[in-house]
Scaffold this motif. Structure first.
Motif, PDB file in Angstrom:
ATOM      1  N   ALA A  92      32.162  30.348  36.807  1.00 23.31           N
ATOM      2  CA  ALA A  92      31.353  28.842  36.538  1.00 23.31           C
ATOM      3  C   ALA A  92      30.637  29.221  35.534  1.00 23.31           C
ATOM      4  O   ALA A  92      30.751  30.519  34.753  1.00 23.31           O
ATOM      5  CB  ALA A  92      29.850  28.776  37.534  1.00 23.31           C
ATOM      6  N   ASN A  93      30.272  27.977  35.162  1.00 21.54           N
ATOM      7  CA  ASN A  93      29.577  28.097  33.845  1.00 21.54           C
ATOM      8  C   ASN A  93      28.714  28.718  33.453  1.00 21.54           C
ATOM      9  O   ASN A  93      27.557  29.148  32.424  1.00 21.54           O
ATOM     10  CB  ASN A  93      29.413  26.821  32.804  1.00 21.54           C
ATOM     11  N   ALA A  94      27.320  28.443  34.159  1.00 17.66           N
ATOM     12  CA  ALA A  94      26.281  28.991  34.995  1.00 17.66           C
ATOM     13  C   ALA A  94      26.398  30.107  35.858  1.00 17.66           C
ATOM     14  O   ALA A  94      27.296  30.025  36.421  1.00 17.66           O
ATOM     15  CB  ALA A  94      25.515  28.030  35.090  1.00 17.66           C
ATOM     16  N   LEU A  95      25.632  31.561  35.466  1.00 19.03           N
ATOM     17  CA  LEU A  95      25.498  32.583  36.697  1.00 19.03           C
ATOM     18  C   LEU A  95      24.052  31.857  37.437  1.00 19.03           C
ATOM     19  O   LEU A  95      23.389  31.002  37.706  1.00 19.03           O
ATOM     20  CB  LEU A  95      24.860  33.669  36.012  1.00 19.03           C
ATOM     21  N   PRO A  96      24.801  32.469  38.575  1.00 21.09           N
ATOM     22  CA  PRO A  96      23.253  32.122  40.236  1.00 21.09           C
ATOM     23  C   PRO A  96      22.385  33.250  40.124  1.00 21.09           C
ATOM     24  O   PRO A  96      21.833  33.154  38.695  1.00 21.09           O
ATOM     25  CB  PRO A  96      23.243  32.138  41.425  1.00 21.09           C
ATOM     26  N   THR A  97      20.745  32.023  40.494  1.00 23.96           N
ATOM     27  CA  THR A  97      19.194  32.837  40.309  1.00 23.96           C
ATOM     28  C   THR A  97      19.371  33.559  40.264  1.00 23.96           C
ATOM     29  O   THR A  97      20.265  34.379  41.731  1.00 23.96           O
ATOM     30  CB  THR A  97      18.963  32.023  41.542  1.00 23.96           C
ATOM     31  N   GLY A  98      18.717  34.657  40.005  1.00 31.17           N
ATOM     32  CA  GLY A  98      18.537  36.609  39.795  1.00 31.17           C
ATOM     33  C   GLY A  98      18.491  36.925  41.564  1.00 31.17           C
ATOM     34  O   GLY A  98      17.610  36.349  41.973  1.00 31.17           O
ATOM     35  N   LEU A  99      19.221  37.194  41.835  1.00 34.13           N
ATOM     36  CA  LEU A  99      18.717  38.148  42.953  1.00 34.13           C
ATOM     37  C   LEU A  99      17.497  39.250  43.243  1.00 34.13           C
ATOM     38  O   LEU A  99      17.119  39.631  41.254  1.00 34.13           O
ATOM     39  CB  LEU A  99      19.833  39.329  43.147  1.00 34.13           C
ATOM     40  N   GLY A 212      27.482  34.876  23.820  1.00 36.05           N
ATOM     41  CA  GLY A 212      28.974  34.678  23.781  1.00 36.05           C
ATOM     42  C   GLY A 212      29.802  34.629  24.775  1.00 36.05           C
ATOM     43  O   GLY A 212      29.413  33.701  25.663  1.00 36.05           O
ATOM     44  N   LYS A 213      30.930  33.867  23.895  1.00 30.77           N
ATOM     45  CA  LYS A 213      32.542  34.058  25.091  1.00 30.77           C
ATOM     46  C   LYS A 213      32.293  34.929  26.786  1.00 30.77           C
ATOM     47  O   LYS A 213      32.133  35.991  26.271  1.00 30.77           O
ATOM     48  CB  LYS A 213      33.558  33.891  24.300  1.00 30.77           C
ATOM     49  N   LEU A 214      32.671  34.161  27.457  1.00 30.92           N
ATOM     50  CA  LEU A 214      32.849  35.178  28.861  1.00 30.92           C
ATOM     51  C   LEU A 214      33.796  36.263  28.249  1.00 30.92           C
ATOM     52  O   LEU A 214      34.874  35.018  27.895  1.00 30.92           O
ATOM     53  CB  LEU A 214      33.116  34.498  30.183  1.00 30.92           C
ATOM     54  N   GLU A 215      34.224  37.500  28.537  1.00 35.89           N
ATOM     55  CA  GLU A 215      35.878  38.415  28.247  1.00 35.89           C
ATOM     56  C   GLU A 215      36.289  39.435  29.805  1.00 35.89           C
ATOM     57  O   GLU A 215      35.181  39.535  30.585  1.00 35.89           O
ATOM     58  CB  GLU A 215      35.700  39.384  27.386  1.00 35.89           C
ATOM     59  N   VAL A 216      37.180  39.098  29.560  1.00 35.11           N
ATOM     60  CA  VAL A 216      38.169  39.476  30.924  1.00 35.11           C
ATOM     61  C   VAL A 216      38.596  40.147  30.277  1.00 35.11           C
ATOM     62  O   VAL A 216      39.709  39.984  30.187  1.00 35.11           O
ATOM     63  CB  VAL A 216      38.476  38.437  31.771  1.00 35.11           C
ATOM     64  N   THR A 217      38.387  41.481  30.252  1.00 34.44           N
ATOM     65  CA  THR A 217      39.974  42.985  29.377  1.00 34.44           C
ATOM     66  C   THR A 217      40.119  43.696  30.593  1.00 34.44           C
ATOM     67  O   THR A 217      39.230  43.877  31.664  1.00 34.44           O
ATOM     68  CB  THR A 217      39.355  42.735  28.285  1.00 34.44           C
ATOM     69  N   GLY A 218      41.037  44.205  30.117  1.00 35.89           N
ATOM     70  CA  GLY A 218      41.137  45.404  31.151  1.00 35.89           C
ATOM     71  C   GLY A 218      42.810  46.034  30.785  1.00 35.89           C
ATOM     72  O   GLY A 218      43.729  45.816  29.369  1.00 35.89           O
ATOM     73  N   SER A 219      42.868  46.832  31.757  1.00 36.72           N
ATOM     74  CA  SER A 219      44.524  47.808  31.254  1.00 36.72           C
ATOM     75  C   SER A 219      45.365  48.688  33.000  1.00 36.72           C
ATOM     76  O   SER A 219      44.110  48.775  33.760  1.00 36.72           O
ATOM     77  CB  SER A 219      44.009  49.218  30.164  1.00 36.72           C
ATOM     78  N   PHE A 220      46.147  48.812  32.875  1.00 35.13           N
ATOM     79  CA  PHE A 220      47.103  49.756  33.537  1.00 35.13           C
ATOM     80  C   PHE A 220      48.168  50.435  32.617  1.00 35.13           C
ATOM     81  O   PHE A 220      48.192  50.540  31.917  1.00 35.13           O
ATOM     82  CB  PHE A 220      47.569  48.672  34.173  1.00 35.13           C
ATOM     83  N   THR A 221      47.795  51.446  33.488  1.00 34.79           N
ATOM     84  CA  THR A 221      49.284  52.341  33.084  1.00 34.79           C
ATOM     85  C   THR A 221      50.456  52.388  34.317  1.00 34.79           C
ATOM     86  O   THR A 221      50.436  52.210  35.674  1.00 34.79           O
ATOM     87  CB  THR A 221      48.634  54.163  32.812  1.00 34.79           C
ATOM     88  N   LEU A 222      51.602  52.406  33.854  1.00 31.92           N
ATOM     89  CA  LEU A 222      52.629  53.185  34.815  1.00 31.92           C
ATOM     90  C   LEU A 222      54.551  53.113  34.217  1.00 31.92           C
ATOM     91  O   LEU A 222      54.219  53.783  32.702  1.00 31.92           O
ATOM     92  CB  LEU A 222      53.047  51.458  35.163  1.00 31.92           C
ATOM     93  N   ASP A 223      54.806  53.725  34.667  1.00 34.43           N
ATOM     94  CA  ASP A 223      56.281  54.714  34.354  1.00 34.43           C
ATOM     95  C   ASP A 223      56.853  52.814  33.286  1.00 34.43           C
ATOM     96  O   ASP A 223      56.853  52.433  33.164  1.00 34.43           O
ATOM     97  CB  ASP A 223      57.039  54.861  35.011  1.00 34.43           C
ATOM     98  N   HIS A 224      57.328  53.726  32.010  1.00 35.11           N
ATOM     99  CA  HIS A 224      58.445  52.443  30.717  1.00 35.11           C
ATOM    100  C   HIS A 224      59.782  52.955  31.425  1.00 35.11           C
ATOM    101  O   HIS A 224      60.864  53.729  31.707  1.00 35.11           O
ATOM    102  CB  HIS A 224      58.203  52.924  29.584  1.00 35.11           C
TER     103      HIS A 224
END
Length: 285
Positions: A92-99, A212-224
Motif C-alpha cells: 500500500a502507499n501508506a503503512l498502517p498505524t504503528g504497532l 525513497g522508493k519502496l524496494e523489493v530485491t533478492g537473490s537465489f542460487t541453483l544449478d546452471h
C-alpha cells in the motif's frame, strides 16, 4: 527467556524469537561555551531519543501476520474452506498505524518493583523485512523496527505460539511458470522510511514516512542447467516468480497451511555462473 508480544492492542500475538536487539539511543546537546576547556555538565541537555532494532524469528504458518501487515501495508481476509482462512497481504502507499511491541528480557529475578517488567515500544514501524531459507533450514524472517518511544510495564500474560514452522522441505520455487530446484534464496522488502523525522519541541521522532522508493530485491542460487535465465538477464525480460511453502492439513478443512509469496514482475539485475572448484556450475541470480 525472551518473549515478544506484538499487537495493535498489547497481548495480541506472543512470538518466539531467534534474536532481538531493539534498543534506545540518545543524542545529547552540548554547549560550546569558550569560558572552559571542557563541557559544563549543567549545559548538557538530554536531546533526541530514538529506538530501533531487529526481530529475527523462524516463520510459522501463523502468529506473525501483524508484522507482515506493517511491512506490506494492507491485508484482506476471507474464509475459504471450512475452518481455513486466506489472508492476502499487498503493498500500500501508506503503512498502517504503528504497532506496540512488548519485549520481556527475563526480569523475573529483578528485585522490588522491577520484577517481571517488560520493555514496551510504541509507534513501531517495519522499515524492512527480509526472508531467507536454504537446504537444512527453516524459513527465517528479520524485521527491522523503528519505534517512537519506550516505557516499561508488567509483562503480558500469555503463551508462545505453537503453530507449525515452515521448513525447507515444504518449499517450492517457480520462475516463469516452471519449477526451479533452488538451493537457497533471500529477499528483502525495504520501505525506506525516514528514521530521523524530527521537529522542534519534541524529544522523539514523528511518524516515519517513506523517504525513497519502496524496494523489493533478492537473490537465489541453483544449478546452471539452461541458458534461459542468462538470456532473461541480458534482455532485461520481465518474469513472474512464486515462492510457496505448504504445511500440514488444517483441521476442519480440506486445505493445508500455506504461505505463498508472489512477485508478479521481476527483472534479473545480476547473474553469475562462475566456479572455482570441482563440481557443477551454480547460478547466483
Amino acid at each position: 527467556p525472551d518473549r515478544i508480544v506484538v499487537g495493535e492492542v498489547r497481548g495480541a500475538e506472543v512470538m518466539d524469537m531467534l534474536s532481538e536487539n531493539i534498543s534506545g539511543s540518545r543524542d545529547p546537546v552540548r554547549s560550546g561555551g569558550l569560558d572552559t576547556p571542557g563541557v559544563k555538565i549543567a549545559n548538557v541537555a538530554a536531546g533526541l531519543r530514538t529506538f530501533a532494532g531487529d526481530l529475527r524469528f523462524d516463520v510459522r504458518y501463523e502468529d506473525w501476520e501483524l508484522l507482515l501487515k506493517q511491512a506490506m501495508g494492507a491485508v484482506s481476509s476471507s474464509q475459504t474452506n471450512g475452518t481455513a482462512y486466506t489472508h492476502a497481504f499487498t503493498i500500500a502507499n501508506a503503512l498502517p498505524t504503528g504497532l506496540t511491541i512488548e519485549v520481556f528480557r527475563d526480569s523475573d529475578s529483578f528485585a522490588g518493583i522491577d520484577d517481571g517488567k517488560a520493555y514496551i515500544y510504541t509507534g513501531c514501524k517495519v522499515n524492512s523485512m527480509a526472508f531467507e531459507s536454504s537446504v537444512g533450514a527453516y524459513l527465517v524472517c528479520t524485521a527491522s523496527i523503528i519505534a517512537k518511544d519506550e516505557a516499561r510495564g508488567t509483562k503480558t500474560a500469555g503463551t508462545l505460539s505453537t503453530g507449525n514452522l515452515a521448513v525447507f522441505t515444504e518449499g517450492a520455487f517457480t520462475y516463469d511458470g516452471g519449477t526451479l530446484n533452488v538451493e537457497s534464496f533471500q529477499f528483502t522488502i525495504n520501505n525506506n522510511l525516514d528514521a530521523a523525522k524530527t521537529r522542534l519541541g519534541a524529544a522523539t521522532i514523528f511518524e516515519p514516512t517513506r523517504s525513497g522508493k519502496l524496494e523489493v530485491t533478492g537473490s537465489f542460487t541453483l544449478d546452471h542447467d539452461t541458458f534461459g535465465r542468462y538470456d532473461d538477464f541480458i534482455a532485461s525480460t520481465t518474469r513472474k516468480l512464486v515462492l510457496t511453502f505448504t504445511g500440514n492439513a488444517i483441521t476442519g478443512s480440506t486445505q493445508s497451511e500455506k504461505i505463498t509469496i508472489t512477485f508478479n514482475q521481476v527483472k534479473l539485475e545480476d547473474f553469475s555462473a562462475d566456479t572455482d572448484d570441482p563440481g557443477e556450475y551454480r547460478e547466483e541470480i
